[in-house]
Design a protein around this motif. Sequence first.
Motif, mmCIF file in Angstrom:
data_model
loop_
_atom_site.group_PDB
_atom_site.id
_atom_site.type_symbol
_atom_site.label_atom_id
_atom_site.label_comp_id
_atom_site.label_asym_id
_atom_site.label_seq_id
_atom_site.Cartn_x
_atom_site.Cartn_y
_atom_site.Cartn_z
ATOM 1 N N LEU A 52 8.201 -5.085 2.063
ATOM 2 C CA LEU A 52 8.439 -4.069 3.093
ATOM 3 C C LEU A 52 8.753 -4.794 4.390
ATOM 4 O O LEU A 52 7.902 -5.481 4.955
ATOM 5 N N ILE A 89 2.678 -6.063 -2.952
ATOM 6 C CA ILE A 89 3.621 -5.789 -1.872
ATOM 7 C C ILE A 89 3.344 -6.727 -0.707
ATOM 8 O O ILE A 89 2.183 -6.984 -0.366
ATOM 9 N N VAL A 91 4.314 -7.435 3.367
ATOM 10 C CA VAL A 91 4.861 -6.836 4.582
ATOM 11 C C VAL A 91 5.342 -7.944 5.505
ATOM 12 O O VAL A 91 4.597 -8.883 5.809
ATOM 13 N N GLN A 119 13.609 -1.979 6.509
ATOM 14 C CA GLN A 119 13.512 -0.640 5.919
ATOM 15 C C GLN A 119 12.920 0.360 6.895
ATOM 16 O O GLN A 119 13.090 1.568 6.723
ATOM 17 N N MET A 337 3.097 3.274 4.978
ATOM 18 C CA MET A 337 4.388 2.885 4.405
ATOM 19 C C MET A 337 4.218 1.920 3.236
ATOM 20 O O MET A 337 4.944 2.003 2.243
ATOM 21 N N ALA A 338 3.255 1.016 3.336
ATOM 22 C CA ALA A 338 3.008 0.095 2.229
ATOM 23 C C ALA A 338 2.519 0.851 0.995
ATOM 24 O O ALA A 338 2.938 0.571 -0.138
ATOM 25 N N ALA A 341 5.415 2.751 -0.547
ATOM 26 C CA ALA A 341 6.277 1.859 -1.321
ATOM 27 C C ALA A 341 5.677 1.598 -2.700
ATOM 28 O O ALA A 341 6.388 1.611 -3.712
ATOM 29 N N SER A 347 11.279 -0.537 -2.699
ATOM 30 C CA SER A 347 11.396 -0.964 -1.306
ATOM 31 C C SER A 347 12.501 -0.207 -0.572
ATOM 32 O O SER A 347 12.802 -0.519 0.582
ATOM 33 N N ALA A 349 14.148 2.603 1.623
ATOM 34 C CA ALA A 349 13.581 3.407 2.700
ATOM 35 C C ALA A 349 13.447 4.878 2.312
ATOM 36 O O ALA A 349 12.424 5.517 2.579
ATOM 37 N N ILE A 352 10.553 5.321 -0.060
ATOM 38 C CA ILE A 352 9.277 5.204 0.659
ATOM 39 C C ILE A 352 8.988 6.497 1.412
ATOM 40 O O ILE A 352 7.888 7.051 1.344
#
Length: 422
Positions: A52, A89, A91, A119, A337-338, A341, A347, A349, A352
């Motif tokens: 992300l 994931i 970031v 994203q 957001m994580a 995802a 990944s 946008a 998400i």
Amino acid sequence: MSVFTRSRAGKVLGAIAVASASAVILAGCSGGGTPAPTDDAPDPVDRAELTLSIGTVLPQTGSLAYLGPPEEAGVGLAAAEVNEAAKGITVEVEYGDSGDPDNKAYETTVPRLLGMDVQALVGAASSGVTKLFLDQAVSAGVITFSPANTSPDFTAWDDDNLYWRTAPSDLLQGEVLGNLIAEDGHATLGIIYLNDAYGTGLEAALTETFEGTGGEVVASESYNVGDTNFSAQVSSISAQNPDAIAVIGFEETSTIVPTFVNDGFPGGNFYFVDGNISQWGADMPVSIEGSKGTQPGPVLADDFQERLTAQWAEQSGGKELVDFNYAAESYDAVVLMALAALAANSSDAADIAGKLQEVSGGSGEGEKCLSFADCADIILDGGVADYDGYSGGVKFDDAGDPTEATIGIFQYGADNTHTRIN
């Protein structure tokens, strides 16, 4: 204590109880564990390692620069803790300056970040700034996630489901502030406000609520971004002899307030909002002891503040974190957001964004969890997570607005710094 919520379909707060201007505390903490697998558990999803990429459009300069450190610390801490959790994931964060509508730093920052194929953009803090680049981000297919935008205008924005915020609309803050002023015994109110999306929306909500209590707004005067002389507005408001004055603006408050005091208005009868509820100290040249203000956000857990302080010291080369405004909202934006995802196993946008309401609890189908790691375990085990964070329960509606929020009330002491009183 009152819980303030906004219905999914509604765009006004008419259903919210207004009997009290108290705030409810919804502080998140880590806890719980991973549910034990059962024979009925769904088959695991084939997963690739996700990345992300986030760019921040937060105020390092300009009229809201004091909000930059806590917001950037919140983003940085969330990224570090998501990466440390090692749940599939990673970031990545690229920091950028939003500036304000006057210095226009966002005009350089936003194209740079979009060119890096992020994203998501986290920001801006100012509703007026976000309005100036939101369509550009939507056209690029990138999420814009603000921790501090409060203008009601965003609720109906044509954003392709790509605009989200963890800060509540000013319809709520105006309601709480109006009731607070009335409960403090003031019958007449003067308002001076910044003539932009933030100021006009909050002024309208404050006026409606205060007059709904039986009070009277005897004068309301606006000023423009970049103004440095407020004598005309002050004279107009002072001539009506209000009991209290609400100042809706940013750093120019340290010029506006002394102008009123020098005109004979008592320094303890001002009311501030999230844009200027700063720890003024010596930067406010007159005493505002007794004045009050409102700020979205719950009481922050001590350990969270300690982690934010340590994170900011690391990010800034040892600087002290003085304010914590919107730090929780910034942290939760990244965590949400994580989690989205992970829930989308993507990944992309748009993918998400398609899962943000779900992981916030807005769909009503998830299992409560209080940390990224615990929520991630629920998702990885095939379940649906409902994240309650440091900014509260969130629960996004279809417009990307939080339907659960907290408004704190603060009061200034003799040193012109504030403490939370509710």
